[in-house]
Design a protein around this motif. Structure first.
Motif, PDB file in Angstrom:
ATOM      1  N   HIS A  96       0.809  -1.221   0.000  1.00  0.00           N
ATOM      2  CA  HIS A  96       0.000   0.000   0.000  1.00  0.00           C
ATOM      3  C   HIS A  96       0.843   1.272   0.000  1.00  0.00           C
ATOM      4  O   HIS A  96       0.365   2.336   0.342  1.00  0.00           O
ATOM      5  N   ASN A  97       2.097   1.145  -0.355  1.00  0.00           N
ATOM      6  CA  ASN A  97       3.004   2.281  -0.336  1.00  0.00           C
ATOM      7  C   ASN A  97       2.870   3.087  -1.635  1.00  0.00           C
ATOM      8  O   ASN A  97       3.096   2.574  -2.719  1.00  0.00           O
ATOM      9  N   SER A  98       2.497   4.347  -1.499  1.00  0.00           N
ATOM     10  CA  SER A  98       2.412   5.216  -2.682  1.00  0.00           C
ATOM     11  C   SER A  98       3.345   6.421  -2.561  1.00  0.00           C
ATOM     12  O   SER A  98       3.236   7.365  -3.325  1.00  0.00           O
ATOM     13  N   CYS A  99       4.258   6.358  -1.620  1.00  0.00           N
ATOM     14  CA  CYS A  99       5.182   7.471  -1.408  1.00  0.00           C
ATOM     15  C   CYS A  99       6.190   7.529  -2.555  1.00  0.00           C
ATOM     16  O   CYS A  99       6.837   6.539  -2.890  1.00  0.00           O
ATOM     17  N   THR A 100       6.340   8.691  -3.127  1.00  0.00           N
ATOM     18  CA  THR A 100       7.261   8.867  -4.254  1.00  0.00           C
ATOM     19  C   THR A 100       8.716   8.999  -3.802  1.00  0.00           C
ATOM     20  O   THR A 100       9.619   8.930  -4.634  1.00  0.00           O
ATOM     21  N   LEU A 101       8.953   9.151  -2.516  1.00  0.00           N
ATOM     22  CA  LEU A 101      10.318   9.309  -2.007  1.00  0.00           C
ATOM     23  C   LEU A 101      10.951   7.987  -1.583  1.00  0.00           C
ATOM     24  O   LEU A 101      12.124   7.958  -1.210  1.00  0.00           O
ATOM     25  N   THR A 102      10.212   6.909  -1.639  1.00  0.00           N
ATOM     26  CA  THR A 102      10.666   5.628  -1.095  1.00  0.00           C
ATOM     27  C   THR A 102      12.045   5.214  -1.599  1.00  0.00           C
ATOM     28  O   THR A 102      12.875   4.740  -0.825  1.00  0.00           O
ATOM     29  N   ALA A 103      12.315   5.371  -2.858  1.00  0.00           N
ATOM     30  CA  ALA A 103      13.579   4.911  -3.434  1.00  0.00           C
ATOM     31  C   ALA A 103      14.801   5.607  -2.836  1.00  0.00           C
ATOM     32  O   ALA A 103      15.876   5.011  -2.746  1.00  0.00           O
ATOM     33  N   HIS A 104      14.638   6.847  -2.382  1.00  0.00           N
ATOM     34  CA  HIS A 104      15.784   7.619  -1.902  1.00  0.00           C
ATOM     35  C   HIS A 104      15.656   8.036  -0.436  1.00  0.00           C
ATOM     36  O   HIS A 104      16.542   8.693   0.086  1.00  0.00           O
TER      37      HIS A 104
END
Length: 186
Positions: A96-104
């Motif tokens: 349910h993760n929609s955060c656009t910062l997750t990769a960094h």
């Protein structure tokens, strides 16, 4: 992070039983002591019995007791069993993760480490540490609840309070004298 009421009352049930190891405790006694419905407590007691923490006996003279010594019951284990969600942030749940910062983002690791530290602290504490036995002089022969004076609790607890904030400095207020001028025609 806040514990659910269910976990709070689970810990209270266990503590009450640990404080009265010499006898069975009743649901009615717990309900009266903690001002909680019997039905709510019955769910908690059934879960604790299924987990192997409480022994329950039905009928007249029945009640519940700890199945294990209080020193063998870690608070961290109880919290893990009763809480349902330890996702401190959205990215803890990959589905349910929609955060656009997750990769960094490095914040997820900070929260993961904090959660691990939280449980490491809870795992250091047993039920025996937080529920001292009631001294013989304060035990009742009946099944009524008795309040234990703070002076009879021997375990010291230190609480670190945040530093007091200084009140803002008072500013000097200048008051100018108003000069009255006579009105025309007065």
């Amino acid at each position: 992070m806040r514990l659910t009421d269910y976990t709070d009352y689970t810990l209270r049930v266990l503590m009450f039983c640990a404080m009265h190891p010499e006898r069975s405790v009743t649901i009615a006694e717990l309900a009266e002591s903690h001002a909680v419905s019997k039905n709510h407590l019955m769910k908690i007691v059934n879960d604790l019995a299924r987990q192997g923490l409480l022994q329950t006996t039905r009928g007249r003279g029945g009640g519940l007791r700890l199945l294990k010594p209080a020193s063998d019951i870690r608070i961290g284990d109880v919290v893990r069993q009763t809480e349902t969600d330890f996702r401190l942030v959205e990215c803890f749940d990959a589905n349910h993760n929609s955060c656009t910062l997750t990769a960094h983002c490095q914040l997820k690791q900070v929260f993961r480490t904090a959660l691990q530290s939280y449980f490491a602290e809870l795992d250091k504490v047993t039920l025996a540490d937080i529920a001292p036995a009631v001294p013989e002089s304060l035990r009742l022969d009946s099944r009524r609840v008795r309040i234990v004076p703070m002076s009879d609790i021997t375990r010291s607890v230190s609480i670190e309070l945040p530093p007091k904030k200084k009140p803002p400095a008072k500013q000097a207020v200048s008051v100018k004298a108003l000069r009255r001028t006579p009105r025309a025609g007065a």
